[in-house]
Motif scaffolding. Structure first.
Motif, PDB file in Angstrom:
ATOM      1  N   UNK A   1       0.824  -1.207   0.000  1.00  0.00           N
ATOM      2  CA  UNK A   1       0.000   0.000   0.000  1.00  0.00           C
ATOM      3  C   UNK A   1       0.860   1.259   0.000  1.00  0.00           C
ATOM      4  N   UNK A   2       1.885   1.277   0.819  1.00  0.00           N
ATOM      5  CA  UNK A   2       2.768   2.443   0.894  1.00  0.00           C
ATOM      6  C   UNK A   2       3.496   2.647  -0.431  1.00  0.00           C
ATOM      7  N   UNK A   3       4.028   1.575  -1.006  1.00  0.00           N
ATOM      8  CA  UNK A   3       4.749   1.693  -2.276  1.00  0.00           C
ATOM      9  C   UNK A   3       3.810   2.150  -3.390  1.00  0.00           C
ATOM     10  N   UNK A   4       2.577   1.667  -3.401  1.00  0.00           N
ATOM     11  CA  UNK A   4       1.612   2.085  -4.422  1.00  0.00           C
ATOM     12  C   UNK A   4       1.316   3.573  -4.326  1.00  0.00           C
ATOM     13  N   UNK A   5       1.156   4.080  -3.113  1.00  0.00           N
ATOM     14  CA  UNK A   5       0.893   5.514  -2.944  1.00  0.00           C
ATOM     15  C   UNK A   5       2.094   6.349  -3.368  1.00  0.00           C
ATOM     16  N   UNK A   6       3.303   5.879  -3.084  1.00  0.00           N
ATOM     17  CA  UNK A   6       4.510   6.622  -3.485  1.00  0.00           C
ATOM     18  C   UNK A   6       4.625   6.652  -5.000  1.00  0.00           C
ATOM     19  N   UNK A   7       4.412   5.513  -5.640  1.00  0.00           N
ATOM     20  CA  UNK A   7       4.500   5.455  -7.105  1.00  0.00           C
ATOM     21  C   UNK A   7       3.406   6.308  -7.740  1.00  0.00           C
ATOM     22  N   UNK A   8       2.198   6.274  -7.174  1.00  0.00           N
ATOM     23  CA  UNK A   8       1.113   7.106  -7.689  1.00  0.00           C
ATOM     24  C   UNK A   8       1.429   8.583  -7.581  1.00  0.00           C
ATOM     25  N   UNK A   9       2.041   8.995  -6.472  1.00  0.00           N
ATOM     26  CA  UNK A   9       2.410  10.402  -6.308  1.00  0.00           C
ATOM     27  C   UNK A   9       3.505  10.806  -7.292  1.00  0.00           C
ATOM     28  N   UNK A  10       4.434   9.895  -7.553  1.00  0.00           N
ATOM     29  CA  UNK A  10       5.504  10.203  -8.512  1.00  0.00           C
ATOM     30  C   UNK A  10       4.926  10.329  -9.918  1.00  0.00           C
ATOM     31  N   UNK A  11       3.990   9.453 -10.281  1.00  0.00           N
ATOM     32  CA  UNK A  11       3.386   9.511 -11.617  1.00  0.00           C
ATOM     33  C   UNK A  11       2.574  10.774 -11.813  1.00  0.00           C
ATOM     34  N   UNK A  12       1.936  11.281 -10.770  1.00  0.00           N
ATOM     35  CA  UNK A  12       1.182  12.528 -10.889  1.00  0.00           C
ATOM     36  C   UNK A  12       2.109  13.712 -11.124  1.00  0.00           C
ATOM     37  N   UNK A  13       3.314  13.635 -10.583  1.00  0.00           N
ATOM     38  CA  UNK A  13       4.244  14.758 -10.685  1.00  0.00           C
ATOM     39  C   UNK A  13       5.079  14.748 -11.948  1.00  0.00           C
ATOM     40  N   UNK A  14       5.072  13.663 -12.705  1.00  0.00           N
ATOM     41  CA  UNK A  14       5.862  13.636 -13.936  1.00  0.00           C
ATOM     42  C   UNK A  14       5.159  14.442 -15.003  1.00  0.00           C
ATOM     43  N   UNK A  15       5.935  15.103 -15.881  1.00  0.00           N
ATOM     44  CA  UNK A  15       5.312  15.881 -16.952  1.00  0.00           C
ATOM     45  C   UNK A  15       4.560  14.967 -17.905  1.00  0.00           C
ATOM     46  N   UNK A  16       3.434  15.425 -18.386  1.00  0.00           N
ATOM     47  CA  UNK A  16       2.578  14.611 -19.242  1.00  0.00           C
ATOM     48  C   UNK A  16       3.200  14.373 -20.610  1.00  0.00           C
ATOM     49  N   UNK A  17       4.054  15.252 -21.079  1.00  0.00           N
ATOM     50  CA  UNK A  17       4.644  15.108 -22.402  1.00  0.00           C
ATOM     51  C   UNK A  17       5.640  13.965 -22.487  1.00  0.00           C
TER      52      UNK A  17
END
Length: 126
Positions: free
Chosen positions: A37-53
């Motif tokens: 659960x913790x790793x999933x939330x960290x990865x999700x937060x990183x994916x939100x912060x990456x540029x969409x391009x």
């Protein structure tokens, strides 16, 4: 000489050992669940912060609408093109739509070869 004397435990001792084993297994599973659960939330937060391009597949460009110019339609050529597209994509004719066909002067030999092959195979020349 000192010997080791093994005594059988009671049923109560066996139940305590079994309960301890089950407790350790379930504790390990709970720890794994929390970790995932913790790793999933960290990865999700990183994916939100990456540029969409930079991430993800790019959307194909939409074709611009060109005016339809209908000259003399060569039905044998049209059938050959549809047959070639169907054969190449391994799709049935009703599964795709040809939106436009543009003539390229440099590929006349290729078009003639396709028409010849389809005409010979399907006897479209008659």
């Amino acid at each position: 000489m000192s010997g080791v004397i093994m005594t059988m435990g009671t049923v109560g001792d066996a139940l305590k050992i079994s309960a301890t084993g089950f407790a350790l297994v379930f504790l390990a599973l709970v720890c794994l669940g929390v970790f995932i659960t913790i790793v999933s939330k960290i990865v999700g937060a990183i994916e939100k912060n990456t540029p969409k391009g930079d991430a993800g597949p790019k959307q194909p460009a939409k074709p611009t609408a060109k005016p339809v110019v209908e000259d003399k339609v060569d039905t044998a050529l049209l059938a050959a093109i549809i047959g070639a597209v169907s054969e190449e994509t391994k799709l049935s004719v009703d599964k795709f739509t040809i939106t436009s066909i543009e003539e390229r002067k440099s590929d006349d030999a290729l078009v003639a070869a396709i028409v010849g092959a389809v005409s010979a195979e399907a006897d479209l020349s008659n």
